[in-house]
Write a protein that holds these residues in place. Sequence first.
Motif, PDB file in Angstrom:
ATOM      1  N   LEU A  41     -45.321  58.051 -24.484  1.00  0.00           N
ATOM      2  CA  LEU A  41     -44.847  58.154 -26.010  1.00  0.00           C
ATOM      3  C   LEU A  41     -45.715  57.191 -27.126  1.00  0.00           C
ATOM      4  O   LEU A  41     -46.001  57.597 -28.159  1.00  0.00           O
ATOM      5  N   LEU A  42     -46.118  56.014 -26.366  1.00  0.00           N
ATOM      6  CA  LEU A  42     -46.859  55.145 -27.226  1.00  0.00           C
ATOM      7  C   LEU A  42     -48.053  55.619 -27.842  1.00  0.00           C
ATOM      8  O   LEU A  42     -48.796  55.295 -28.781  1.00  0.00           O
ATOM      9  N   ASP A  43     -48.688  56.717 -26.880  1.00  0.00           N
ATOM     10  CA  ASP A  43     -50.004  57.095 -27.546  1.00  0.00           C
ATOM     11  C   ASP A  43     -49.809  57.911 -28.601  1.00  0.00           C
ATOM     12  O   ASP A  43     -50.530  58.071 -29.529  1.00  0.00           O
ATOM     13  N   THR A  44     -48.499  58.455 -28.855  1.00  0.00           N
ATOM     14  CA  THR A  44     -48.425  59.303 -29.985  1.00  0.00           C
ATOM     15  C   THR A  44     -48.438  58.518 -31.359  1.00  0.00           C
ATOM     16  O   THR A  44     -48.630  58.763 -32.404  1.00  0.00           O
ATOM     17  N   ALA A  45     -47.855  57.106 -31.096  1.00  0.00           N
ATOM     18  CA  ALA A  45     -47.571  56.265 -32.200  1.00  0.00           C
ATOM     19  C   ALA A  45     -48.786  55.694 -32.530  1.00  0.00           C
ATOM     20  O   ALA A  45     -49.226  55.429 -33.747  1.00  0.00           O
ATOM     21  N   LEU A  46     -49.836  55.450 -31.527  1.00  0.00           N
ATOM     22  CA  LEU A  46     -50.949  54.828 -31.812  1.00  0.00           C
ATOM     23  C   LEU A  46     -51.967  55.839 -32.341  1.00  0.00           C
ATOM     24  O   LEU A  46     -52.725  55.582 -33.203  1.00  0.00           O
ATOM     25  N   ALA A 306     -54.564  68.462 -24.962  1.00  0.00           N
ATOM     26  CA  ALA A 306     -53.936  67.052 -25.258  1.00  0.00           C
ATOM     27  C   ALA A 306     -53.182  67.279 -26.410  1.00  0.00           C
ATOM     28  O   ALA A 306     -51.994  66.659 -26.426  1.00  0.00           O
ATOM     29  N   ALA A 307     -53.808  67.689 -27.475  1.00  0.00           N
ATOM     30  CA  ALA A 307     -52.861  67.960 -28.743  1.00  0.00           C
ATOM     31  C   ALA A 307     -51.246  68.661 -28.473  1.00  0.00           C
ATOM     32  O   ALA A 307     -50.357  68.238 -28.908  1.00  0.00           O
ATOM     33  N   ASP A 308     -51.607  69.822 -27.398  1.00  0.00           N
ATOM     34  CA  ASP A 308     -50.200  70.350 -27.294  1.00  0.00           C
ATOM     35  C   ASP A 308     -49.211  69.195 -26.559  1.00  0.00           C
ATOM     36  O   ASP A 308     -48.053  69.572 -26.775  1.00  0.00           O
ATOM     37  N   ALA A 309     -50.012  68.579 -25.565  1.00  0.00           N
ATOM     38  CA  ALA A 309     -49.102  67.750 -24.725  1.00  0.00           C
ATOM     39  C   ALA A 309     -48.422  66.673 -25.763  1.00  0.00           C
ATOM     40  O   ALA A 309     -47.271  66.208 -25.642  1.00  0.00           O
ATOM     41  N   HIS A 310     -49.091  66.212 -26.969  1.00  0.00           N
ATOM     42  CA  HIS A 310     -48.608  65.299 -27.831  1.00  0.00           C
ATOM     43  C   HIS A 310     -47.399  65.778 -28.413  1.00  0.00           C
ATOM     44  O   HIS A 310     -46.403  65.191 -28.829  1.00  0.00           O
ATOM     45  N   ARG A 311     -47.735  67.122 -28.959  1.00  0.00           N
ATOM     46  CA  ARG A 311     -46.549  67.865 -29.638  1.00  0.00           C
ATOM     47  C   ARG A 311     -45.442  67.987 -28.853  1.00  0.00           C
ATOM     48  O   ARG A 311     -44.060  67.848 -29.458  1.00  0.00           O
ATOM     49  N   ALA A 312     -45.526  68.330 -27.559  1.00  0.00           N
ATOM     50  CA  ALA A 312     -44.456  68.544 -26.658  1.00  0.00           C
ATOM     51  C   ALA A 312     -43.698  67.384 -26.578  1.00  0.00           C
ATOM     52  O   ALA A 312     -42.503  67.258 -26.498  1.00  0.00           O
TER      53      ALA A 312
END
Length: 326
Positions: A41-46, A306-312
Amino acid sequence: MHAVRLHAFGPAENLTFERTADPEPGPGQVRIAVAAAGVHLLDTALREGMRGPAPRPAELPTIPGREVAGVVESLGAGAPAGLLGRRVVAHLGFAPGGYAELAVTDAARLHEIPENLDFAAAVAMIGTGRTALGILQFAELGPGAVAVIPAAAGGIGTLLVQYAKHAGATVIGLAGGPEKAALVRANGADLAVDYRDGAWPERVRAHLGDRAATVVLDGVGGDVARAAVGLLAPGGRHLVFGWSAEGVRDGGPLLVDGVSTQVLGPVMFEKAGGPDPLRTLEERALAEAAAGRLTPAVQRFPLARAADAHRALESRRTVGKVVLEP
């Protein structure tokens, strides 16, 4: 090689799958042919340019990702020759580079993967597993304990449920939606409830009868945590290790009068002891998985998505640890 790169901070669409130069291992380093890369989840914030426990990338473009598993395929000067061809897993620390077909890291960071673990399970345990074991050092679980675990279908929550059951505790697992609740029940929780149903606290009280919760293992915060804390017996404990419901960026732990609340930060890693406490927890996590006492739940996405993974992940549509596979 192919990799996922971020050229500008912003939404998930800014993650692009493209060809880029192969990384070269430096002195004491190895290059890994990546078979699985962890998403946090931290990856999405960064990705959005927000600062968190880890520093955001100093330069763009960057390849996100800090957890990888695969096979050592190249050695830098001074790296042990015996590592070549080994199945390994590593947490890259604050260095990015995991969302790629090849990744470089210091040989000292590697763990050999036990034979009975696949790459995705190993990458789940090296990050999520070590965090779960760090939390559990403070949980005081055992027969007589009643643990309420919000986000029990998530990567950490899945492991907390399993550990608490092995320790003899009564486990109340909370999850968003009936499908996730069913998975929590199948994972061993004594009661699994959908926290989207406003009557869920009454269901928990009815199940417990004259007992009350003794500990809330809280990585969510917000209204769910507030209701969970209301189930605690006098002297109950509220362990906070995240607050995803209130946002990674500007949320905060839920503090409740009359309840013993402990916010777990770096202390949960330091407590493990040894010359390298993080490595101590990583070794314990892999050993627990190899012995079959902990089994991580994994949701897999192709590296190119990877973008789909972040959105999910951001919309809470994932179950367990999110892993990218080239």
